[in-house]
Design a protein around this motif. Structure first.
Motif, short mmCIF file in Angstrom:
data_model
loop_
_atom_site.label_atom_id
_atom_site.label_comp_id
_atom_site.label_asym_id
_atom_site.label_seq_id
_atom_site.Cartn_x
_atom_site.Cartn_y
_atom_site.Cartn_z
N MET A 96 0.48 -0.48 -5.80
CA MET A 96 -0.36 0.27 -4.88
C MET A 96 0.39 1.50 -4.38
O MET A 96 1.48 1.39 -3.82
CB MET A 96 -0.79 -0.61 -3.70
N HIS A 97 -0.19 2.66 -4.61
CA HIS A 97 0.35 3.93 -4.11
C HIS A 97 -0.47 4.39 -2.91
O HIS A 97 -1.69 4.37 -2.95
CB HIS A 97 0.32 4.99 -5.20
N TRP A 98 0.22 4.81 -1.85
CA TRP A 98 -0.42 5.28 -0.62
C TRP A 98 -0.49 6.80 -0.69
O TRP A 98 0.41 7.50 -0.22
CB TRP A 98 0.34 4.77 0.59
N HIS A 99 -1.58 7.30 -1.25
CA HIS A 99 -1.71 8.70 -1.59
C HIS A 99 -1.75 9.57 -0.34
O HIS A 99 -2.64 9.44 0.50
CB HIS A 99 -2.99 8.92 -2.42
N GLY A 100 -0.75 10.46 -0.22
CA GLY A 100 -0.68 11.39 0.90
C GLY A 100 0.09 10.87 2.10
O GLY A 100 0.40 11.64 3.01
N VAL A 101 0.38 9.57 2.13
CA VAL A 101 1.07 8.99 3.27
C VAL A 101 2.58 9.16 3.05
O VAL A 101 3.11 8.80 2.00
CB VAL A 101 0.74 7.50 3.44
N ARG A 102 3.26 9.68 4.04
CA ARG A 102 4.72 9.83 3.94
C ARG A 102 5.37 8.49 4.31
O ARG A 102 5.72 8.24 5.45
CB ARG A 102 5.20 10.97 4.84
N VAL A 103 5.49 7.66 3.30
CA VAL A 103 6.03 6.32 3.46
C VAL A 103 7.52 6.32 3.09
O VAL A 103 8.00 7.25 2.42
CB VAL A 103 5.29 5.31 2.56
N PRO A 104 8.27 5.30 3.48
CA PRO A 104 9.61 5.14 2.92
C PRO A 104 9.53 5.08 1.41
O PRO A 104 8.60 4.51 0.84
CB PRO A 104 10.08 3.81 3.52
N ASN A 105 10.51 5.66 0.73
CA ASN A 105 10.44 5.81 -0.72
C ASN A 105 10.14 4.49 -1.43
O ASN A 105 9.38 4.44 -2.40
CB ASN A 105 11.73 6.42 -1.23
N ALA A 106 10.71 3.38 -0.94
CA ALA A 106 10.53 2.07 -1.58
C ALA A 106 9.10 1.55 -1.48
O ALA A 106 8.73 0.61 -2.18
CB ALA A 106 11.49 1.05 -0.98
N MET A 107 8.28 2.16 -0.61
CA MET A 107 6.89 1.72 -0.41
C MET A 107 5.88 2.58 -1.17
O MET A 107 4.67 2.43 -1.01
CB MET A 107 6.54 1.76 1.08
N ASP A 108 6.37 3.50 -2.03
CA ASP A 108 5.49 4.49 -2.65
C ASP A 108 4.68 3.95 -3.82
O ASP A 108 3.74 4.59 -4.27
CB ASP A 108 6.31 5.70 -3.09
N GLY A 109 5.06 2.80 -4.37
CA GLY A 109 4.21 2.12 -5.35
C GLY A 109 4.24 2.66 -6.76
O GLY A 109 3.27 2.43 -7.51
N VAL A 110 5.31 3.35 -7.15
CA VAL A 110 5.39 3.89 -8.51
C VAL A 110 6.30 3.01 -9.35
O VAL A 110 7.50 2.97 -9.12
CB VAL A 110 5.90 5.34 -8.51
N PRO A 111 5.75 2.27 -10.32
CA PRO A 111 6.59 1.37 -11.12
C PRO A 111 7.62 2.15 -11.92
O PRO A 111 7.34 3.21 -12.47
CB PRO A 111 5.58 0.67 -12.03
N GLY A 112 8.82 1.61 -11.96
CA GLY A 112 9.89 2.28 -12.67
C GLY A 112 10.58 3.36 -11.89
O GLY A 112 11.59 3.90 -12.32
N VAL A 113 10.02 3.69 -10.71
CA VAL A 113 10.63 4.71 -9.86
C VAL A 113 10.99 4.11 -8.50
O VAL A 113 12.12 4.24 -8.03
CB VAL A 113 9.69 5.92 -9.67
N THR A 114 10.01 3.44 -7.87
CA THR A 114 10.25 2.91 -6.52
C THR A 114 10.12 1.40 -6.41
O THR A 114 10.55 0.82 -5.42
CB THR A 114 9.29 3.55 -5.50
N GLN A 115 9.50 0.75 -7.41
CA GLN A 115 9.34 -0.71 -7.36
C GLN A 115 9.00 -1.24 -8.74
O GLN A 115 8.49 -0.50 -9.59
CB GLN A 115 8.24 -1.12 -6.37
#
Length: 470
Positions: free
Chosen positions: A111-130
């Protein structure tokens, strides 16, 4: 599918005039251009947000469901908690959101939170943040949004299929200081490619989609319904939060007989409201509209249309109740407390030019590239935290590319070297065929962030890179 169109600077982006900040004291003026631009930015949006201590906990389940897109038919979809869109999540500014996502699909998701400035680990991009959330597993996203506004959430894995089948929802971060409207509505725009009595066409990321502007459907919806009727009252003043969740379609929303004002773009308040006139709402973009229903409109049905192709196509209807008009709230629309002038920004050195193009080959037959490379293993740029950066996107192709930068807001500076006069921040900008745009930003969130085309088929076939802020 529309044919490729050459979108000019005037047609692509609405020109807005605004007032810059008061002149600085010459005795205290920064010595360099970069320092002046950073000083002008100060207060544009916060680096951090102090949590209130309140935590809102939500459980979301991604699963198969049935949904009535075109009554009386039922369509097999994928959905969060059984609805398309998923539940609208509302939190107060400063509150912490804790979302436990359980995956009941037969394939992995995130799950990506589009437009929300979240901590990088919460950004939901597989292979990049989780890592991907495998079938049967769960993952908990927890963050305190730093900005009020209209945002949305969706998968960032096999997005062309998962989003097309209905996996998306909206997050509203409310600022208690903003005025209260008669109604606060959410309209999620989407289009669907349906066949055989409202079945979703089951082939994804086709060569046709890749050779064009992604997957465009044959039916458009508002909140998962074909041409819904939305009840309103004469005299009401309504805030309408419009989200484009389509794979590739660009909308140009219009409200017949009304005079909507745009008060926010991509979640962030504008420096001053401006009329809604041919604003191209690309996939990923959002608009917040301030709309007054005329007091003499009792019993009328007002059409909400899409005019991107020129001829109005009905999206929904505003069904005005026949009773007497209600009192219209009288307040000044909300606006940004500060917005930088950045009149000298185009004089700043270029940090990076992203080249957008395509080549033959790859797993789909066509590979869309950034700087001649495909996929998020391409670390395209490193940007300094807290310092002004100017970036350019140059489109060498004949197709549209709405470019979305995770974790940052930016301001459009120029289109084909002609100054842009927008008075708002963005996280997604639509780039026309053989067109270039320049953007300016002061990165306020460290980490490795995705930078990609939000036409989902283009991103899936390679138009994806990363940017590191450090």
């Amino acid at each position: 599918m529309i044919e490729s169109v050459k979108i000019t600077a005037a047609g692509l982006l609405l020109a807005c005039f605004f007032s810059g900040p008061a002149a600085a004291d010459p005795a205290q003026a920064p010595a360099s251009l970069a320092q002046r631009l950073e000083q002008e930015f100060k207060g544009g949006y916060p680096e951090t947000r102090k949590p209130t201590g309140k935590v809102q906990t939500v459980d979301l389940v991604a699963d198969e469901a049935q949904w009535g897109i075109v009554p009386p038919y039922q369509t097999a979809v994928w959905a969060y908690n059984g609805t398309v869109p998923g539940p609208v999540l509302r939190v107060k500014l400063g509150d912490t959101l804790k979302v436990r996502l359980t995956n009941r699909l037969e394939q992995a998701t995130t799950m990506h939170w589009h437009g929300v400035r979240v901590p990088n680990a919460m950004d939901g991009v597989p292979g990049v943040t989780q890592p991907p959330i495998q079938p049967g597993d769960s993952f908990t996203y927890e963050f305190t949004p730093k900005d009020a506004g209209t945002f949305w959430f969706h998968p960032h894995l096999n997005s062309p299929e998962q989003i097309e089948r209905g996996l998306y929802g909206v997050l509203i971060v409310e600022d208690p200081k903003e005025p209260k409207y008669s109604q606060d509505l959410v309209w999620v725009l989407d289009d669907w490619l349906l066949e055989k009595g409202a079945e979703i066409y089951p082939e994804f990321v086709t060569r046709h989609d890749l050779a064009h502007d992604g997957r465009w459907g044959n039916l458009s919806t508002v909140n998962g319904r074909f041409r819904p009727s939305i009840p309103v009252k004469a005299g009401e003043r309504i805030r309408i939060r419009v989200v484009n969740a389509a794979n590739g379609r660009v909308f140009a929303p219009a409200l017949a007989g009304l005079a909507p004002k745009v008060i926010a773009v991509d979640g962030m308040l504008t420096a001053a409201p401006f009329p809604l006139q041919s604003f191209y709402l690309a996939p990923g973009n959002r608009l917040d509209l301030d709309v007054v229903i005329p007091k003499n409109a009792q019993g009328q049905v007002l059409a909400v249309t899409d005019v991107f192709d020129g001829d109005p196509a009905v999206l929904a209807f505003l069904d005005v109740a026949p009773e007497a008009a209600v009192k219209t709230p009288g307040f000044e629309p909300p606006k940004a407390s500060h917005f930088p002038a950045w009149s000298e920004a185009m004089k700043a050195p270029l940090n990076h030019e992203f080249i957008l193009d395509a080549e033959r080959g790859g797993p789909y037959g066509i590979t869309w590239t950034i700087d001649g490379k495909a996929g998020h293993d391409n670390l395209a740029a490193v940007l300094p935290f807290g310092q002004f950066s100017r970036l350019r996107f140059t489109n060498r192709s004949g197709r549209l590319h709405p470019m979305h930068l995770h974790g940052q807001f930016f301001r459009l500076l120029a289109v084909d070297d002609q100054p842009a006069r927008e008075n708002f921040w963005r996280d997604t900008v639509l780039i026309g065929p053989e067109q270039s745009v320049d953007i300016g930003l002061v990165p306020m969130d460290k980490g490795l962030w995705a930078n990609h085309c939000h036409i989902l088929e283009h991103a899936e076939s390679g138009m994806m890179s990363t940017i590191r802020v450090e």
